[in-house]
Design a protein around this motif. Sequence first.
Motif: not given
Length: 110
Positions: A32-34, A92-98
């Motif tokens: 899921x990482x972008x 991440x590809x979408x929120x909630x972000x790290x």
Amino acid sequence: VQLQASGGGLVQAGGSLTLSCAASGSIFSINLMAWYRQAPGKQRELVASGNTAYADSVKGRFTISRDNAKNTVYLQMNSLKPEDTAVYYCNLVRPPFYSWGQGTLVTVSS
């Protein structure tokens, strides 16, 4: 979760760089990482995600890949252009972000 991006630097137009982003801690899934980037004076934009999703501006030049065992995502950047100059981040590809971290600066000279 901490994200540490690295591999940036100064490169001439037409050159290549490979960025790495190591995730420490418990993450949902490395899949899921972008990759994102933020150029000076511009908003952050999504550059690459999934296996084949790329911003139009980088299609055919950038390739995202992952090493699940190392919790690391990579961005191979070829045929770099001055307009690719930006701070590059992974998340991440979408929120909630790290937490975004400092990113890694890529500067492409003409």
